[in-house]
Design an enzyme around this catalytic site. Sequence first.
Site, PDB file in Angstrom:
ATOM      1  N   ARG A   8       0.812  38.128 -13.793  1.00  0.00           N
ATOM      2  CA  ARG A   8       0.196  37.057 -12.997  1.00  0.00           C
ATOM      3  C   ARG A   8       0.499  37.219 -11.510  1.00  0.00           C
ATOM      4  NH1 ARG A   8       1.434  34.039 -17.881  1.00  0.00           N
ATOM      5  NH2 ARG A   8       3.492  33.473 -17.098  1.00  0.00           N
ATOM      6  N   CYS A  43      13.073  31.727 -33.564  1.00  0.00           N
ATOM      7  CA  CYS A  43      13.650  30.436 -33.925  1.00  0.00           C
ATOM      8  C   CYS A  43      12.948  29.831 -35.133  1.00  0.00           C
ATOM      9  CB  CYS A  43      13.584  29.500 -32.732  1.00  0.00           C
ATOM     10  SG  CYS A  43      13.962  30.341 -31.172  1.00  0.00           S
TER      11      CYS A  43
END
Lengths: 555, 555
Positions: free
Chosen positions: B21, B42
């Site tokens: 970006r 996770c």
Amino acid sequence: MKYIIIGAVAGGASTAARLRRLDEHAEIIIFERGAYISYANCGLPYYIGNVITERNKLFVQTAAAFNTRFNIDVRVRTEVISIDAEHKTITATNLETGETYREVYDKLVLSPGAEPLRPPIPGINNEGIFTLRNVTDTDTIKKFVTTTKAKKAIVVGAGFIGLEMAENFHHLGMDVSVVEMGNQILAPVDYPIAAIVQQHMRSKGIYLHLNTAVTGFSKENDILKVTLKNGNQLEADIVILSIGVRPDTKLAVSANLTLGPANGIWVNEFMQTSNKDIYAVGDAIEFTNPITQQSMITYLAGPANKQGRICANNIVLGNKQSYKGAINNAIVKVFDMTVGTAGTAAKHLAAANIPYVVSTTHNGSHAGYYPNAKQMSIQIAFSPADGRLYSAQIAGYEGVDKRLDILAGIIKNNGTIEDLMEFEHAYAPPYSSAKDPVNMAGFVADNIMQKRLSVFYWNETTNIPPTALLIDVRRPDEFEKGNIQHAINIPVDELRNRLNEIPTNTPIYIYCEAGLRGYLAHRILKQNGFNEVFNLSGGYYLWQSCTAEQQLLDM
Amino acid sequence: MKYIIIGAVAGGASTAARLRRLDEHAEIIIFERGAYISYANCGLPYYIGNVITERNKLFVQTAAAFNTRFNIDVRVRTEVISIDAEHKTITATNLETGETYREVYDKLVLSPGAEPLRPPIPGINNEGIFTLRNVTDTDTIKKFVTTTKAKKAIVVGAGFIGLEMAENFHHLGMDVSVVEMGNQILAPVDYPIAAIVQQHMRSKGIYLHLNTAVTGFSKENDILKVTLKNGNQLEADIVILSIGVRPDTKLAVSANLTLGPANGIWVNEFMQTSNKDIYAVGDAIEFTNPITQQSMITYLAGPANKQGRICANNIVLGNKQSYKGAINNAIVKVFDMTVGTAGTAAKHLAAANIPYVVSTTHNGSHAGYYPNAKQMSIQIAFSPADGRLYSAQIAGYEGVDKRLDILAGIIKNNGTIEDLMEFEHAYAPPYSSAKDPVNMAGFVADNIMQKRLSVFYWNETTNIPPTALLIDVRRPDEFEKGNIQHAINIPVDELRNRLNEIPTNTPIYIYCEAGLRGYLAHRILKQNGFNEVFNLSGGYYLWQSCTAEQQLLDM
Ligand SMILES: Cc1cc2nc3c(=O)[nH]c(=O)nc-3n(C[C@H](O)[C@H](O)[C@H](O)COP(=O)(O)OP(=O)(O)OC[C@H]3O[C@@H](n4cnc5c(N)ncnc54)[C@H](O)[C@@H]3O)c2cc1C
Ligand SMILES: Cc1cc2nc3c(=O)[nH]c(=O)nc-3n(C[C@H](O)[C@H](O)[C@H](O)COP(=O)(O)OP(=O)(O)OC[C@H]3O[C@@H](n4cnc5c(N)ncnc54)[C@H](O)[C@@H]3O)c2cc1C
Ligand SMILES: CC(C)(COP(=O)(O)OP(=O)(O)OC[C@H]1O[C@@H](n2cnc3c(N)ncnc32)[C@H](O)[C@@H]1OP(=O)(O)O)[C@@H](O)C(=O)NCCC(=O)NCCS
Ligand SMILES: CC(C)(COP(=O)(O)OP(=O)(O)OC[C@H]1O[C@@H](n2cnc3c(N)ncnc32)[C@H](O)[C@@H]1OP(=O)(O)O)[C@@H](O)C(=O)NCCC(=O)NCCS
């Protein structure tokens, strides 16, 4: 020492209890005009709606228990009718016996609260038109609903309490309309966040009549007719007037205490009025707002309770603890949604001539891969000069209260959007994402601050010049389902290969669903020689909610 | 510019995306040894436990999609085997083809993560003993559980991931034991908060074997035998080893990068290693803890993601953005409970010779009068000198994550208990009380700081001198249900009338259920000439949890 406190609910009872803990041997008398002390004002709508089923639960303390525990002389049904500040006495009337008497004090605390507005609208005294402030009001409303088997309710005023009443009447199976003079619900919140909640209320079957005031009431055959300024007439079995409150300053005026510009009791940072032996707390006082520096009144229980403790400290220990003012962190459940606001809304910043930038982001309440994540919409307003966070408003489901409190902490601390970016949240899949919605709000704001992202807003789509290009960078299937007029569809993932389709000499407006893909497209274009590129803040989702509500308003 | 990134998950993928970006035209290559990038580490335990039912959901990005969206050269199944920092090249091996080749870089980013510990315990290589770090581990475990129809599981190590695995195996209907060398679960948390969670796990039918290590594994007839140091032998179909991880520093060592005292890759505040062209982020680095000032490793996804963004910024824009270190704000769901910790636990403050005071309070998640409020227990540690908040640990149900994040914000800001008292939370009945649990924790700590409250702790009840008086100030019915040995019962509401029963010349120890009534009694006594008065921090509730767990340990 002899302390007298007037008003025995949020501010008053808190002050009294803390006074006792600080000074076991003082004489403490607390006067309460009503029959009850220490009740849960905030629970009243839910008791009416049978969400709270036991009336007893509304009383955090009873007069007798408060007396036993704190050795405080609690005088209910006793109104203080005047203060003689010069001689440090008050005059009270026992509303049961009519007896009137005086009491002297060393220090006096006022926590009389606020009173609901009841303007002189024609027909307002018809039976069945109520305001809600205390237990007596609650009992009356509940009894009326039960005995008349009311089926249709109109709530006038779409503030926090109005919305709670709308939900609770709906919960009782009633047909509910809300009438609001403003062009949106929840005046402290900015339009886009309100629009999201309005859409949700309509989806639950609540009728919203915005941008119109009640001009008159009448009653025919037990049915209330409510006439609106827009010419419509609605029918109801019961009406709740919830159009605001005003500080109860009668006693303060009787004691010649200074009122402030907002017409509340003026106090210094120690909660001390213009008379050094009289303190005041709660809904009746005004205080400098730490963001606008304007004096304002906060009608919230948290501040009232905290002021009570500070006030007691200053009375017993000497003026040492300053109150720093409230940023009006407020929240309300609206059916399945939660909506809240902290700090100063964009519209109020504008009114106060404080320059600001607004940014809206939508993120999951927790990791998308873990079941039941729900989207929330966060709107922040911050200073373009130094990134100071002025306000945060959130509408969503699970986890809205958490993000609001995190952001409120940052606002109160004079924090900046850097604090949002850096915020170290607790992350496990059921609770958040690796980047919390608070971080995301910060990243986007930072990109705006650093001029790496230029945004435009939902209400500016109609101003896009005809020479400009509006690009929808979502997938074709998303585009097909609905898009903004005049947009062409170039999915972000195809953009790098389709740059030749885009003219370089025209402004380019981009949007996607939430804002992220639009931002990526914006980065690609800006670094490929397209100079004027704008991304729709809040994306199509926000545009759609706002536009849908706007169209209903214009109808 | 040519950027190379090693490791394509939390830290690495975040760095790569932000690099793109910021710099649309750079060449970006990301190497990943495994077959997958951008996966939800996770979420792995929850996929094993069928809470997450679609495997696809584990992938936030695929290699192909990441390439399309970000124009990044993603090389999976390719291990970087060495770095030649002098010539700014890396050597990579394609694990599919065995081909080894070099790539030059302008800037290199290391995000290799950490590797699970697998100590040389006898028999550890028996089939059925697994560690869990990545998708391959997950697929292997899931397949093993399914094909062997495993019924009995042993989790070795009661850290965050260990507890998640215990819950998820239980969710699959398995019989689960947890073996932990320490005397409690969750080493980063202090004993009392761990004890509350241990009681909850036992109530769910999890067998906890604390204070004992695994000394050996063996396998007989497809059954794993796990021998413990305390002489016991357990049986299982599957064992998960979850005893910790260590930073993966092999490449860093190969490039002669400096390691720190905690054996992680040393970086400066700009995430730059000792070589100016090599940056590093995530589980592999160490950083100064802002509270202890000691260098430590943070094994958390939030910090890894944030470091990635900061790292990319500093690479492209020049070293401008400092990372300020993590206070290790971590949370885990344990069946119906949530437990979390932020900052430095009391035991670690003690080890670092930082003076501290601990206070524990219990409060409702929201207003008690609104349905389904649940109690949470907050333990804070703060500086007795200036009230600086060092840590917050919470065990409870709804709303734990919110309070933890609020408190983490205060800790990170070098805030004090004054910030807890003043915290302006959003209050409506479904979300909080007029005084939030955070405020309450602050009020109590303030009273301790101001010497208006002296406390004693659950593990000091056995040290109360025989000449002292221990008073239980709860109601008689509460006292009857269970009390602390030698206590006499004087309910707080009777205390003022029974002062003559209490000798003035002896220390008085008071307790109630949570601490509030004990505090009121303490205030009454102190102001009536009783000089040595102490109130049990955390009350009988905490004492009972801790004592029950202590007795099980001592058995
Ligand atoms: C329906 C409802 C819902 C609410 N929900 C929320 C919410 O969700 N969250 C929130 O933060 N806030 C909420 N509030 C606002 C909150 O209850 C108030 O901000 C808070 O109670 C203010 O405290 P106070 O002590 O100033 O006034 P009060 O709590 O109103 O107490 C003032 C008391 O003083 C007594 N009094 C006044 N004059 C005299 C006199 N002359 N002599 C004797 N007694 C006198 C009154 O009878 C009254 O009982 C709600 C309020 C209402 C009415
Ligand atoms: C089961 C589990 C549950 C977790 N739960 C949570 C949680 O709830 N909350 C939380 O905050 N954190 C949690 N974590 C921790 C979190 O996942 C890590 O802190 C985070 O992923 C670290 O990011 P990283 O980029 O440093 O390492 P990783 O995400 O592990 O990525 C490192 C990658 O580098 C690759 N690699 C290493 N060496 C090379 C090489 N030489 N060449 C090529 N590739 C290489 C590895 O294959 C790996 O894929 C959990 C971790 C696990 C394993
Ligand atoms: C309840 C009420 C009478 C005030 O009582 P209070 O004693 O100040 O408040 P609480 O019962 O919440 O207790 C707070 C006190 O207990 C102490 N405390 C709380 N938990 C404690 C613990 N575990 N150990 C020691 N002390 C504790 C706090 O420090 C605080 O004391 P302090 O102010 O001296 O520091 C008053 O708040 C009230 O009337 N509330 C209901 C009305 C209302 O607020 N309505 C609007 C909202 S619906
Ligand atoms: C997803 C992943 C590839 C990184 O991608 P990323 O693009 O940096 O992150 P996100 O998709 O979350 O998007 C964040 C970006 O979108 C921007 N953004 C988000 N919402 C936006 C909106 N409404 N409008 C404009 N921009 C927005 C943010 O500003 C940020 O960009 P920036 O860093 O340039 O400021 C990487 O984080 C990853 O691999 N995650 C999974 C692995 C992992 O973290 N595992 C451990 C936890 S389970």
